[in-house]
Design an enzyme around this catalytic site. Structure first.
Site, short mmCIF file in Angstrom:
data_model
loop_
_atom_site.label_atom_id
_atom_site.label_comp_id
_atom_site.label_asym_id
_atom_site.label_seq_id
_atom_site.Cartn_x
_atom_site.Cartn_y
_atom_site.Cartn_z
N SER A 1 42.82 18.35 -46.06
CA SER A 1 42.09 19.44 -45.41
C SER A 1 40.98 19.94 -46.33
CB SER A 1 43.03 20.60 -45.09
OG SER A 1 42.25 21.76 -44.82
N HIS B 1 41.06 16.46 -42.20
CA HIS B 1 41.44 17.63 -41.41
C HIS B 1 40.41 18.74 -41.59
CE1 HIS B 1 44.66 20.05 -39.45
NE2 HIS B 1 44.27 21.03 -40.25
N ASP C 1 39.59 22.62 -40.69
CA ASP C 1 40.19 23.89 -40.25
C ASP C 1 39.11 24.86 -39.81
OD1 ASP C 1 43.06 23.67 -40.69
OD2 ASP C 1 42.53 23.37 -42.79
N MET D 1 38.32 28.41 -38.37
CA MET D 1 38.95 29.74 -38.22
C MET D 1 37.89 30.75 -37.79
SD MET D 1 41.23 29.88 -41.65
CE MET D 1 42.31 28.53 -42.15
N HIS E 1 41.08 21.11 -36.29
CA HIS E 1 42.15 22.07 -36.00
C HIS E 1 41.50 23.41 -35.67
CE1 HIS E 1 45.78 24.50 -37.79
NE2 HIS E 1 45.66 24.67 -36.49
N MET F 1 41.56 27.01 -34.97
CA MET F 1 42.34 28.26 -35.01
C MET F 1 41.43 29.34 -34.47
SD MET F 1 44.19 27.65 -38.66
CE MET F 1 43.00 26.40 -39.09
N MET G 1 52.92 24.03 -37.30
CA MET G 1 52.46 24.83 -38.44
C MET G 1 53.66 25.17 -39.33
SD MET G 1 49.21 25.02 -38.14
CE MET G 1 49.01 26.01 -39.62
N ASP H 1 51.36 21.05 -41.03
CA ASP H 1 50.21 21.65 -41.71
C ASP H 1 50.62 22.94 -42.41
OD1 ASP H 1 47.68 22.50 -42.43
OD2 ASP H 1 46.95 22.76 -40.38
N GLY H 2 50.46 22.94 -43.75
CA GLY H 2 50.67 24.14 -44.54
C GLY H 2 51.73 23.97 -45.61
N GLY H 3 51.34 24.24 -46.85
CA GLY H 3 52.31 24.24 -47.95
C GLY H 3 52.82 22.87 -48.35
N GLY I 1 45.88 20.63 -48.08
CA GLY I 1 44.62 21.16 -48.59
C GLY I 1 44.65 21.34 -50.09
C1 DX5 Z 1 46.18 26.85 -42.66
C2 DX5 Z 1 45.38 25.61 -42.33
C3 DX5 Z 1 45.74 24.46 -43.19
C4 DX5 Z 1 45.37 24.62 -44.64
C5 DX5 Z 1 46.48 24.01 -45.42
O1 DX5 Z 1 46.04 27.80 -41.67
O2 DX5 Z 1 45.58 25.21 -40.99
O3 DX5 Z 1 45.23 23.21 -42.70
O4 DX5 Z 1 44.17 23.99 -45.00
O5 DX5 Z 1 46.33 24.38 -46.72
P1 DX5 Z 1 47.45 24.13 -47.82
O6 DX5 Z 1 47.72 22.65 -47.81
O7 DX5 Z 1 46.82 24.64 -49.06
O8 DX5 Z 1 48.66 24.91 -47.40
ZN ZN Z 2 44.93 23.06 -40.38
#
Ligand code: DX5
Ligand code: ZN
Length: 224
Positions: A11, A35, A37, A39, A68, A70, A141, A179-181, A201
């Site tokens: 990401s 990916h 993101d 937002m 993605h 959001m 997520m 996606d995330g962490g 990311g």
């Molecule tokens: C969070 C995003 C993720 C983000 C992940 O809302 O949708 O795609 O980039 O970031 P990491 O991998 O740092 O958790």
């Molecule tokens: Zn994402």
């Protein structure tokens, strides 16, 4: 369960936007998906980047653009992101009154359609999309959407296993994304639970050696 094909989708949220094309070059030899993101500061409290960044990046790489969204009212933006070269467009279940109409629209534009699910949304709401052919990607997520660098929520693992067995039972070949962490530890947990497209990311672009970090993640999920 047959062995799954696990892919890493870095990401760019964690990339250096002053050197975005250089950062992307560091992963394009080893990853097929990128990916993106998006937002809007409305559905999520953060604002990331929008069409001009995606459009500018498009000619520099052949990677599959995994967009993605959001954003609230995703129907307003589907065409714009399709037109600038996103290959897969994922919107949030929570943001759409008529998700099947949106899926149809994305597909009619020649793109793969994905549906993302917030950790607080009951899994049962998503079961309708696990039918064969209903959608091309399900995005689980594993953090509250809005920011990179958060901790993986282990409740996502159980959700992935549940969705994996339902997709298999229905004969659906939809990608199961998470996606995330994600890091070298949590990627194993998610891959073993049946995720096939794993987003990371901070664990890629947040590292000094971006190529090495992506390779380490790919190696970590290899035998899952
Ligand atoms: C969070 C995003 C993720 C983000 C992940 O809302 O949708 O795609 O980039 O970031 P990491 O991998 O740092 O958790
Ligand atoms: Zn994402």
């Amino acid at each position: 369960m047959d062995k799954l094909d696990h892919q890493l989708a870095p990401s760019i949220l964690a990339a250096d936007f002053g050197h975005l094309t250089e950062d992307v070059r560091k992963v394009e030899g080893i990853c097929r998906y990128l990916h993106l993101d998006i937002m809007d500061g409305h559905y999520v409290p953060n604002i990331s980047f929008g069409m001009p960044v995606v459009e500018t990046l498009r000619p520099y790489t052949d990677m599959i653009f995994d967009c993605h969204l959001m954003v609230a009212e995703p129907d307003r933006y589907i065409k714009a992101f399709a037109d600038i070269g996103c290959d897969m467009i994922t919107f949030h279940y929570e943001c759409s009154d008529d998700p099947f109409a949106l899926i149809d629209e994305i597909r009619s534009l020649g793109k793969k359609a994905g549906i993302a699910v917030h950790p607080d949304t009951p899994a049962e709401k998503i079961y309708q999309f696990l039918e064969k052919g209903a959608v091309d990607l399900i995005l689980v997520m594993s953090v509250v959407p809005g920011f990179g660098g958060q901790k993986y929520m282990h409740s996502a693992t159980e959700r992935l296993s549940d969705f994996r067995s339902r997709l298999d039972k229905n004969g659906s070949d939809a990608l199961l994304s998470v996606d995330g962490g994600i890091n070298t530890v949590t990627i194993k947990e998610a891959a073993a639970a049946g995720a096939t497209l794993i987003v990371a990311g901070s664990a890629v672009f947040g590292k000094e050696d971006i190529t090495g970090a992506a390779s380490d993640l790919i190696a970590a999920m290899k035998d899952c």
